[in-house]
Design a protein around this motif. Structure first.
Motif, PDB file in Angstrom:
ATOM      1  N   ARG B  22       0.836  -1.196   0.000  1.00  0.00           N
ATOM      2  CA  ARG B  22       0.000   0.000   0.000  1.00  0.00           C
ATOM      3  C   ARG B  22       0.872   1.248   0.000  1.00  0.00           C
ATOM      4  NH1 ARG B  22      -5.347   0.343  -1.207  1.00  0.00           N
ATOM      5  NH2 ARG B  22      -6.413   1.961  -0.005  1.00  0.00           N
ATOM      6  N   GLN B 227     -13.768  -9.828   3.002  1.00  0.00           N
ATOM      7  CA  GLN B 227     -14.034 -10.103   1.593  1.00  0.00           C
ATOM      8  C   GLN B 227     -14.402 -11.572   1.380  1.00  0.00           C
ATOM      9  OE1 GLN B 227     -10.446  -8.382   0.165  1.00  0.00           O
ATOM     10  NE2 GLN B 227     -11.331  -6.317   0.102  1.00  0.00           N
ATOM     11  N   GLY B 252      -7.788  -4.364  -1.271  1.00  0.00           N
ATOM     12  CA  GLY B 252      -8.382  -5.519  -1.935  1.00  0.00           C
ATOM     13  C   GLY B 252      -9.581  -5.205  -2.804  1.00  0.00           C
ATOM     14  N   GLU B 253      -9.832  -3.925  -3.060  1.00  0.00           N
ATOM     15  CA  GLU B 253     -10.979  -3.538  -3.900  1.00  0.00           C
ATOM     16  C   GLU B 253     -10.461  -3.001  -5.231  1.00  0.00           C
ATOM     17  OE1 GLU B 253     -13.968  -4.170  -3.083  1.00  0.00           O
ATOM     18  OE2 GLU B 253     -13.848  -4.482  -0.911  1.00  0.00           O
ATOM     19  N   THR B 254     -11.309  -3.096  -6.262  1.00  0.00           N
ATOM     20  CA  THR B 254     -10.896  -2.583  -7.564  1.00  0.00           C
ATOM     21  C   THR B 254     -11.414  -1.171  -7.805  1.00  0.00           C
ATOM     22  OG1 THR B 254     -12.775  -3.775  -8.449  1.00  0.00           O
ATOM     23  CG2 THR B 254     -10.625  -4.775  -8.772  1.00  0.00           C
TER      24      THR B 254
END
Lengths: 478, 261
Positions: B22, B227, B252-254
């Motif tokens: 990150r 998730q 973890g998200e698009t």
């Protein structure tokens, strides 16, 4: 007692799937911590008392020989006997000898973790003496052929239906789900045993050097009947329980009750000071104190010394998320939870106890609630170091750590490794921003996704940014 | 190097996980520090804090890494990281050296200069944030090392109340470990899974849109579990919100679901 500490992982796996156990453990999590917190709030000087208790315990451990000898002198003066036992075996033999001298067939027992530690019940039984546990929880466990799963609430792993079933099959009375009825049944069964017992064995929460007294704290009063009715009272305890004065004892009693059950004071605080004296209405004719060392003297000279401050309140296990998930039996020996993970390797050997000090996230909750401020994570880390130095750490961990260490000590190479890992993880995520199966991290992805890196490594982007100071920042990390 | 035009000079300790997973966390930390008037540098000789070796009992390796970190941050007035866990490790460095070892004093010196970002902004700089907006309800996980070793509890919350639009919905047991524990999560996966399962239960119960915390290890663990269980809760490091850098998708998200104002 069969030691299953080397099977901790398997024990834990089974425990996590045990519906009844999980239900019972739910009560630990919600009950004890809440009660302790409430009791603490009502005593603003609680933390100050913890400091005092820590310092006093340190002082006692520093002068342990002095206080133990002073205690012994007083017990002798009062007409009692003191037996010094280096090992479990010595303690077993000493206790059996006293029982045999008294021609004892039955001994009643108050709750005592030290007698668990020295495996006394099995030893006595094998030698023709019948021990009868009189603490309700211990009594239930004895009927079931089990050992305690918690140091102050031994049957905490059971639910009401388990107790009902056990009593029904042993007492041959109609099955009941009413706790009051079950309690009455146990009382009736035990009453005759109290009267018939030749010897009463109790533990001691503290020993008082200035008076030669031992004290037990209970909420059932069973300990009083155990030590007053039989002609012989044997106190089985360990050497670190001694405190200088009665006043010092009260400091620990205040902390113990609040830390353990959230009570301001335990219901029964019963002092024994030698055998019955002339003019006494009751009490035993013979009073023995069996002082067990079992590795404790060694601890004084080691980095585990601070563990000797422990007053067995169980706050560490009551607040431990690992204990809360797997229960006490998973730890595979007498002392569970964080305090057990420090003590057990000392007592059964680090080879057998190796998994226990590793079964902690080092969340530090145990240390934060300990009434005598024992740095439990630090002491568990001491054992991990000991394991590492003895090559007991699993080979895969050692190799992994070795390779990682090689890179971690070479910053330029470490950058390359991070870059490669970053690119690999992103490729594996196939633009989904997360990975659901990762071959080398199955322990992780079996239960959860692995979020993928959101871009290049910080160090790459930072280097880019340093090179092109003029470009707007957003270009570099989007 | 101690001061630069009267600015405090801060060495950023990026931490392995922020570096690897990150990078935004690093840039957000830098922005917060610069907004607070610091000059920030990123020493190139830093790697990991050495905690994996320390907690596995390999003190020799930990000490070698500690010496390297001490050298890398030599001369910086402050060392700041977006992690309570890694800073706690820096605070353990003195334990790795004997009394007579000259590194002991240097380790003590580093300890005195090393701070977690929210604690640094609140406790050291007593800084107020630049105006920013994050229209979302959040719940905050108190990571163990930061909470119990460094006393970080109010600092992130105090800063979050300065961000326009943030509503804090506290979860039950916010101070209970999420089950990450470094290598614990792969050494004892079943127990870790139970612990993170308890955690996600409390997170979902809190009813917040976003979960925030100050340590990426815990956040990756909780995000991965949320998730896997199919819960719609965004997970971010607290500095992203404090610096107003929430355009990028959550962990973890698009896609980004909550837009910064």
């Amino acid at each position: 007692m069969n030691i299953t500490s080397p099977d901790f992982k398997e024990n834990a796996r089974i425990a996590l799937k045990d519906v009844g156990l999980q239900k019972a453990l739910g009560n630990v999590k919600t009950g004890f911590p809440h009660k302790r917190a409430t009791a603490m709030e009502r005593l603003p000087e609680f933390d100050q008392l913890r400091d005092e208790a820590r310092d006093l315990k340190n002082h006692i451990i520093e002068h342990l020989d002095l206080y133990l000898e002073a205690f012994e002198a007083k017990v002798l003066e009062n007409g009692g006997h003191v037996h010094w036992c280096r090992t479990s075996e010595e303690a077993q033999k000493t206790i059996l000898k006293i029982c045999q001298e008294k021609n004892a067939k039955t001994v009643t027992k108050g709750k005592s973790m030290v007698t668990e530690e020295i495996n006394l019940n099995e030893y006595l039984e094998a030698n023709g003496v019948t021990p009868v546990e009189t603490d309700l929880g211990e009594y239930i466990l004895q009927l079931r052929g089990e050992h305690p799963s918690h140091i102050i609430a031994p049957a905490i792993h059971l639910n009401l239906e388990d107790v009902s079933e056990t009593f029904h099959s042993h007492h041959h009375k109609p099955k009941s789900m009413d706790p009051a009825v079950l309690m009455q049944e146990a009382r009736e069964e035990l009453r005759n045993k109290f009267v018939a017992a030749d010897v009463g064995i109790t533990g001691a929460n503290f020993l008082v050097a200035e008076t030669g007294s031992s004290i037990i704290v209970t909420n059932e009063g069973n300990g009083d009947l155990t030590q007053i009715l039989p002609k012989t009272h044997i106190v089985v305890t360990s050497i670190e329980k001694v405190v200088p004065t009665l006043e010092d004892m009260t400091l620990f009693l205040r902390l113990l009750a609040r830390s353990a059950t959230g009570q301001e004071f335990t219901v029964y605080n019963t002092l024994s000071t030698g055998p019955r004296q002339e003019g006494d209405q009751d009490g035993p004719e013979d009073y023995h104190v069996v002082l067990v060392d079992n590795g404790r003297s060694e601890m004084i000279a080691s980095e585990l010394r601070e563990m000797l401050r422990c007053i067995r309140c169980a706050a560490c296990m009551n607040h431990c998320p690992v204990y809360g998930a797997v229960g006490g039996h998973s730890y595979g020996w007498v002392y569970p939870g964080p305090m057990g993970s420090v003590l057990t390797p000392q007592m059964i050997g680090i080879e057998k106890g190796a998994l226990l000090p590793n079964a902690s996230t080092f969340c530090g909750k145990c240390e934060s609630v300990c009434p005598v401020r024992i740095p439990l994570p630090k002491l568990m880390r001491y054992w991990r170091r000991n394991e590492f130095e003895k090559h007991l750490t699993p080979k895969t961990s050692r190799w992994g750590l070795g390779i990682w260490g090689f890179f971690a000590k070479r910053p330029a190479l470490y950058r390359q490794l991070s870059k490669l890992s970053n690119a690999t993880l992103r490729a594996l995520s196939r633009k989904q921003a997360r990975i659901s199966k990762l071959p080398l991290a199955r322990g992780w992805t079996e239960h959860r996704d692995m979020p993928a890196p959101s871009g290049k490594t910080f160090m790459q982007l930072w280097a880019d940014k340093q090179q092109g100071q003029n470009k707007p920042q957003s270009e570099h990390y989007s | 190097m101690n001061t630069y035009k009267n600015q405090p000079v801060v060495g950023l300790f990026i931490t392995c996980l922020a570096d690897l997973y990150r990078p935004e966390v690093g840039f957000a930390t830098i922005q917060l520090l610069e907004d607070a008037g610091c000059k920030v540098e990123v020493p190139s000789q830093q790697t990991c804090c050495g905690q994996p070796a320390f907690n596995t009992g390999d003190f020799k390796q930990s000490a070698a890494i500690a010496r390297q970190t001490i050298e890398a941050f030599d001369g910086y007035q402050y060392v700041v990281a977006p992690s309570g866990s890694c800073i706690s490790m820096l605070h353990h460095y003195p334990e790795l050296f004997d009394e007579k070892d000259p590194w002991k004093k240097r380790a003590e010196d580093l300890k005195a200069r090393a701070f977690e970002i929210t604690s640094f902004l609140v406790d050291v700089l007593q800084h107020s944030l630049s105006p920013s907006t994050f229209n979302s309800s959040i719940t905050y996980h108190d990571s163990c090392s930061g909470l119990r070793e460094l006393g970080i509890k109010d600092q992130p919350r105090q800063l979050l109340t300065q961000v326009e639009g943030v509503e804090i919905k506290e979860m039950q047991e916010s101070e209970t470990c999420c089950g990450f524990g470094g290598t614990f999560c792969v050494k004892y996966p079943d127990i870790s899974n139970r612990m993170v399962g308890n955690k996600t239960h409390n997170i979902v119960d809190a009813g917040a849109t976003t979960l925030l915390g100050g340590d990426l290890g815990c956040l990756l663990n909780m995000a991965g579990k949320l998730q896997r269980e199919g819960h719609d809760v965004d997970v971010r490091h607290v500095v992203e919100v404090l610096a107003g850098m929430t355009d990028q998708p959550a962990l973890g998200e698009t896609k980004s679901t909550v837009k910064a104002g």
